[in-house]
Motif scaffolding. Structure first.
Motif, PDB file in Angstrom:
ATOM      1  N   PRO A 193      19.417  39.626 -46.967  1.00  0.00           N
ATOM      2  CA  PRO A 193      19.410  40.263 -45.547  1.00  0.00           C
ATOM      3  C   PRO A 193      20.941  40.359 -45.138  1.00  0.00           C
ATOM      4  O   PRO A 193      20.993  41.045 -44.331  1.00  0.00           O
ATOM      5  CB  PRO A 193      18.394  38.854 -44.853  1.00  0.00           C
ATOM      6  N   ASN A 194      21.635  39.189 -45.556  1.00  0.00           N
ATOM      7  CA  ASN A 194      23.024  39.407 -45.193  1.00  0.00           C
ATOM      8  C   ASN A 194      23.639  40.739 -45.609  1.00  0.00           C
ATOM      9  O   ASN A 194      24.674  41.408 -45.192  1.00  0.00           O
ATOM     10  CB  ASN A 194      23.834  38.279 -45.208  1.00  0.00           C
ATOM     11  N   ARG A 195      23.520  40.924 -46.860  1.00  0.00           N
ATOM     12  CA  ARG A 195      24.004  42.232 -47.730  1.00  0.00           C
ATOM     13  C   ARG A 195      23.396  43.494 -46.860  1.00  0.00           C
ATOM     14  O   ARG A 195      23.934  44.409 -46.672  1.00  0.00           O
ATOM     15  CB  ARG A 195      23.690  42.086 -49.007  1.00  0.00           C
ATOM     16  N   ALA A 239      30.748  39.637 -39.845  1.00  0.00           N
ATOM     17  CA  ALA A 239      29.967  38.589 -39.995  1.00  0.00           C
ATOM     18  C   ALA A 239      29.068  38.456 -40.939  1.00  0.00           C
ATOM     19  O   ALA A 239      28.973  37.472 -42.181  1.00  0.00           O
ATOM     20  CB  ALA A 239      29.340  38.229 -38.651  1.00  0.00           C
ATOM     21  N   SER A 240      28.395  39.386 -41.395  1.00  0.00           N
ATOM     22  CA  SER A 240      27.386  39.589 -42.420  1.00  0.00           C
ATOM     23  C   SER A 240      27.786  39.699 -43.491  1.00  0.00           C
ATOM     24  O   SER A 240      27.542  39.226 -44.633  1.00  0.00           O
ATOM     25  CB  SER A 240      26.208  40.784 -42.150  1.00  0.00           C
ATOM     26  N   ALA A 241      28.960  40.524 -43.750  1.00  0.00           N
ATOM     27  CA  ALA A 241      29.737  40.599 -45.091  1.00  0.00           C
ATOM     28  C   ALA A 241      30.280  39.410 -45.400  1.00  0.00           C
ATOM     29  O   ALA A 241      30.301  38.996 -46.812  1.00  0.00           O
ATOM     30  CB  ALA A 241      30.925  41.721 -45.016  1.00  0.00           C
ATOM     31  N   SER A 242      30.701  38.552 -44.565  1.00  0.00           N
ATOM     32  CA  SER A 242      31.565  37.412 -44.905  1.00  0.00           C
ATOM     33  C   SER A 242      30.190  36.299 -45.339  1.00  0.00           C
ATOM     34  O   SER A 242      30.502  35.445 -46.435  1.00  0.00           O
ATOM     35  CB  SER A 242      32.028  36.545 -43.774  1.00  0.00           C
ATOM     36  N   ALA A 243      28.874  36.439 -44.911  1.00  0.00           N
ATOM     37  CA  ALA A 243      28.025  35.628 -44.973  1.00  0.00           C
ATOM     38  C   ALA A 243      27.521  35.854 -46.421  1.00  0.00           C
ATOM     39  O   ALA A 243      27.327  35.023 -47.480  1.00  0.00           O
ATOM     40  CB  ALA A 243      26.966  35.669 -44.254  1.00  0.00           C
ATOM     41  N   ALA A 244      27.410  37.052 -46.803  1.00  0.00           N
ATOM     42  CA  ALA A 244      26.989  37.962 -48.162  1.00  0.00           C
ATOM     43  C   ALA A 244      27.846  37.149 -49.007  1.00  0.00           C
ATOM     44  O   ALA A 244      27.400  36.980 -50.113  1.00  0.00           O
ATOM     45  CB  ALA A 244      26.594  39.045 -47.951  1.00  0.00           C
ATOM     46  N   ALA A 245      29.279  37.300 -48.904  1.00  0.00           N
ATOM     47  CA  ALA A 245      30.167  37.012 -49.824  1.00  0.00           C
ATOM     48  C   ALA A 245      30.131  35.373 -49.970  1.00  0.00           C
ATOM     49  O   ALA A 245      30.112  35.063 -51.308  1.00  0.00           O
ATOM     50  CB  ALA A 245      31.461  37.353 -49.385  1.00  0.00           C
ATOM     51  N   GLU A 286      27.207  33.610 -49.832  1.00  0.00           N
ATOM     52  CA  GLU A 286      26.023  33.397 -50.728  1.00  0.00           C
ATOM     53  C   GLU A 286      26.137  33.981 -52.127  1.00  0.00           C
ATOM     54  O   GLU A 286      25.720  33.096 -53.096  1.00  0.00           O
ATOM     55  CB  GLU A 286      24.885  34.550 -50.218  1.00  0.00           C
ATOM     56  N   ASP A 287      27.180  35.083 -52.322  1.00  0.00           N
ATOM     57  CA  ASP A 287      27.390  35.147 -53.697  1.00  0.00           C
ATOM     58  C   ASP A 287      28.396  34.193 -54.448  1.00  0.00           C
ATOM     59  O   ASP A 287      28.145  34.072 -55.704  1.00  0.00           O
ATOM     60  CB  ASP A 287      28.147  36.572 -53.838  1.00  0.00           C
ATOM     61  N   ARG A 288      29.175  33.387 -53.772  1.00  0.00           N
ATOM     62  CA  ARG A 288      29.645  32.590 -54.413  1.00  0.00           C
ATOM     63  C   ARG A 288      29.010  31.310 -54.691  1.00  0.00           C
ATOM     64  O   ARG A 288      29.176  30.826 -55.785  1.00  0.00           O
ATOM     65  CB  ARG A 288      31.318  32.033 -53.427  1.00  0.00           C
ATOM     66  N   ARG A 289      28.151  30.950 -53.809  1.00  0.00           N
ATOM     67  CA  ARG A 289      27.180  29.853 -54.181  1.00  0.00           C
ATOM     68  C   ARG A 289      26.534  30.211 -55.395  1.00  0.00           C
ATOM     69  O   ARG A 289      26.035  29.154 -55.948  1.00  0.00           O
ATOM     70  CB  ARG A 289      26.386  29.544 -52.838  1.00  0.00           C
ATOM     71  N   ALA A 290      25.782  31.317 -55.249  1.00  0.00           N
ATOM     72  CA  ALA A 290      24.855  31.928 -56.361  1.00  0.00           C
ATOM     73  C   ALA A 290      25.633  31.743 -57.789  1.00  0.00           C
ATOM     74  O   ALA A 290      25.096  31.315 -58.678  1.00  0.00           O
ATOM     75  CB  ALA A 290      24.627  33.206 -56.188  1.00  0.00           C
ATOM     76  N   GLY A 291      27.125  32.144 -57.840  1.00  0.00           N
ATOM     77  CA  GLY A 291      27.817  32.186 -58.853  1.00  0.00           C
ATOM     78  C   GLY A 291      28.207  30.799 -59.449  1.00  0.00           C
ATOM     79  O   GLY A 291      28.241  30.523 -60.548  1.00  0.00           O
TER      80      GLY A 291
END
Length: 172
Positions: free
Chosen positions: A89-91, A154-160, A162-167
């Motif tokens: 949803p953030n992305r 704000a949403s791009a930062s949250a998506a980034a 999320e991506d770092r946590r998933a990686g």
């Protein structure tokens, strides 16, 4: 630390957009202080150099704020429909807000430049089709741009994040 950086960048972009909006409204105010004559839809206006300077300054500050938000936010778009549907949803919000910021930017820049350019000349008066409130509407759109840029960043930062946590998470 990343959240503090995100807040600082977001506040910087918001301040720049608000400054651009105020400059656009003041440009309209300066333009209205010049002399004009209107007959039907044809209007003759005396150019006001201050309105030109303020309008172009508003357009430049708006463009700089947009550039900072886009560079700092990174590429948060999902390029295909399938990727967008499967994205977080953030992305999705970042992609949607990015499109809206570009649309508002194009319209606001066009209005600010079209409202400012007739004031660049030093002639006594120029006659043509009336361009009422181009500068003030462009200035108001700068405030709208601030809202969408804040949502995008704000949403791009949250998506980034999320991506770092998933990686970083171990794959099972």
């Amino acid at each position: 630390m990343a959240r503090v950086e995100a807040v600082v960048i977001c506040l910087l972009v918001l301040a720049m957009d608000v400054a651009a909006g105020v400059l656009g409204v003041h440009a309209e105010k300066a333009q209205n202080q010049g002399r004009n004559l209107r007959i039907l839809f044809i209007e003759c206006r005396q150019p006001v150099r201050r309105a030109y300077e303020l309008g172009i300054a508003a357009a430049a500050v708006l463009a700089a704020a947009h550039a900072i938000a886009n560079v700092a936010g990174g590429c948060a778009c999902a390029c295909s429909g399938d990727k967008l549907r499967r994205a977080s949803p953030n992305r999705q919000m970042a992609s949607f807000a990015l499109v809206l910021t570009w649309m508002v930017l194009v319209v606001a820049l066009a209005l600010l430049v079209l409202g400012a350019l007739p004031n660049a000349k030093r002639k006594l008066a120029e006659c043509g089709v009336a361009r009422h409130r181009f500068l003030s509407i462009g200035g108001v759109l700068c405030f709208v741009h601030a809202l969408f840029c804040a949502v995008y960043y704000a949403s791009a930062s949250a998506a980034a994040r999320e991506d770092r946590r998933a990686g970083a998470a171990p794959h099972a």
